[in-house]
Design an enzyme around this catalytic site. Structure first.
Site, short mmCIF file in Angstrom:
data_model
loop_
_atom_site.label_atom_id
_atom_site.label_comp_id
_atom_site.label_asym_id
_atom_site.label_seq_id
_atom_site.Cartn_x
_atom_site.Cartn_y
_atom_site.Cartn_z
N THR A 441 -7.48 -6.79 -3.85
CA THR A 441 -7.44 -6.32 -2.52
C THR A 441 -6.15 -5.58 -2.25
O THR A 441 -5.27 -6.11 -2.24
CB THR A 441 -7.55 -7.75 -1.69
OG1 THR A 441 -8.76 -8.52 -2.24
CG2 THR A 441 -7.98 -7.09 -0.40
N HIS A 442 -6.44 -4.38 -1.72
CA HIS A 442 -5.27 -3.55 -1.42
C HIS A 442 -5.33 -3.18 0.09
O HIS A 442 -6.38 -2.70 0.50
CB HIS A 442 -5.39 -2.25 -2.18
CG HIS A 442 -4.40 -1.41 -2.25
ND1 HIS A 442 -3.02 -1.41 -2.76
CD2 HIS A 442 -4.16 -0.07 -1.48
CE1 HIS A 442 -2.22 -0.51 -2.39
NE2 HIS A 442 -2.99 0.23 -1.81
#
Length: 467
Positions: A441-442
């Site tokens: 998750t960025h």
């Protein structure tokens, strides 16, 4: 035949978790040496995790205000903190939790008695209230979940008379500085938030910080604290505390390296030198409950049973169990608990689950261990130009086969939130390949864990660059 199927002595995390299953709970708080007392809920709710993290949040907000200038907020150069306002807000929240526990017990039709319990025989509990009124009750099964209380170094003259402990610090309506924290884990956490809200604070340690934790990670935590204003007196031990006519406390201590004595004055001295189990007044040995004579803790089997078949012990008073709130809660519900994630709420949080590097090498041998690591910079630190030198991740794996993960360590923002999620993987046989195959998750700090690719033994620069 019995008044109750189950009587629980102790209204902390473990006791409340088990008592919700059924029947009756006794809870009574003996005031601290300074007269501090509190309501239902035990150490975590009243004088532990909850008020500690809230006060730590107060310190983090101060840091955020300083960062805010870099983000364009017009913040006055001079900022001040009101201890009394913070303490009142924290205490009001704690009192709401006390009330919530009372309501939950009532909803579950659990009998709550604000009384101190002790054994008469293996099926009978004697209960005494604050006025000395006594009653007896019988139970098919009895669970002791009385927890522990902070210890004073009784060999240090003046320690009890002039010092305070974690039983007191969260219920003070004002706090004087400079202060001295004589240290174990909780003293680091307290020193962190005291420094963070602008108080002059010194930590005194006899040897190492965060004993039992990974020592590389421990060093990062204390380096960060020192860089942000907390003073450290390493390898020192207090000899005596005296109160001066001015009201200040004069502390004399010895430097263990030079054997020389030194003195300084402080407004307060916080002792955090360990905890003692609350077992002395329970009358356990009279009915044959075995106790470890050295620790005072109750010897229990894997199912939390004591040497008396119908008497159980859970939480901090049970020998060999981690002194952690989640452990007590899980034990209270299931009478069993094994692997626990934990977090040290210092200004730079340290979260971990599983084995430290040192313990993994001791168990499996250094050649059988592979360490993946990285130094990273949280996005929150970039614009504010904050130093991220101590933001570090380490995953301890077995070298052979699928490289099963033995330990996971993380210093950085919201470390507890990160390790709580990854701890689930340990229950499912987490491997290094599982981490590498996880879609990240960025932009987050947690994603750095699934990006790890540099081993410690390679000697390569482990600093993260790019996204």
């Amino acid at each position: 035949k019995y008044d109750y199927d189950l009587v629980v002595v102790g209204g902390g995390s473990g006791g409340l978790a088990s008592s919700k299953e059924r029947v009756a709970v006794l809870d009574f708080v003996e005031p601290s040496l300074k007269g501090t007392k509190w309501g239902l809920g035990g150490t975590c709710v009243n004088v532990g995790c909850v008020p500690k993290k809230l006060m730590n949040q107060a310190a983090l907000l101060g840091t955020a205000l300083r960062d805010a200038r870099k983000y364009g907020w017009q913040i006055p150069e001079s900022l001040s903190h009101d201890w009394s306002a913070m303490a009142e807000a924290v205490q009001n929240h704690v009192k709401s939790l006390n009330w919530g526990h009372r309501v939950q017990l009532q909803d579950k039709k659990v009998k709550y008695l604000n009384m101190k319990g002790s054994l008469v025989d293996e099926h009978t509990v004697r209960a005494v209230d604050a006025k000395g009124k006594e009653m007896k009750m019988s139970a098919r099964n009895i669970v002791f979940a009385t927890g522990g209380r902070p210890k004073y170094p009784t060999h240090v003259p003046g320690a009890e008379e002039f010092g305070i402990t974690s039983d007191d610090v969260f219920w003070l309506n004002d706090y004087s500085f400079p202060s001295l924290c004589v240290c174990k884990d909780v003293a680091l956490e307290c020193a962190g938030f005291l420094t963070g809200i602008g108080l002059d604070t010194t930590v005194m340690l006899r040897s190492i910080a965060l004993r039992g934790f990974d020592q590389q990670m421990s060093g990062l935590v204390t380096d960060y604290m020192e860089a942000h204003g907390t003073k450290f007196s390493w390898k020192c031990t207090p000899k005596r505390v005296q109160k001066l006519p001015s009201g200040l406390l004069q502390v004399t201590w010895m430097d263990l390296n030079t054997k020389e004595e030194h003195q300084d004055t402080f407004n307060s001295v916080l002792w955090a030198v360990g905890r003692a189990p609350e077992t002395k007044t329970l009358n356990l040995e009279k009915v044959g409950v075995e106790i470890n004579k050295e620790t005072g803790k109750i010897i229990v089997a894997a199912d939390e049973a004591t040497s008396v078949p119908n008497i159980f012990a859970i939480g901090d008073i049970a020998e060999g169990r981690p002194e952690l709130t989640p452990t007590a809660i899980k034990a209270g519900r299931l009478l069993a608990r094994r692997l626990v994630a934990t977090t040290v709420f210092t200004p730079l949080e340290y979260g971990c689950v599983g084995l430290s590097e040192e313990e993994a090498e001791r168990r499996h041998g250094k050649d059988q261990i592979e360490l993946y690591h990285a130094f990273y910079k949280p996005l929150e630190f970039t614009v504010a130009e904050r130093d991220a030198t101590q933001c570090y991740i380490k995953v301890v794996c077995l070298q052979e086969g699928e490289q099963r993960v033995l330990g996971l360590h993380f210093t950085g923002p919201n470390a507890g939130e990160v390790t709580q999620g990854f701890s689930l993987g340990f229950q499912c046989g987490l491997t290094y390949e599982h981490l590498r195959n996880t879609v990240r998750t960025h932009p987050t700090c947690a994603e750095e864990l699934v990006k790890l690719n540099i081993t410690k033994r390679s000697g390569l620069d482990a600093t993260v660059t790019g996204c």
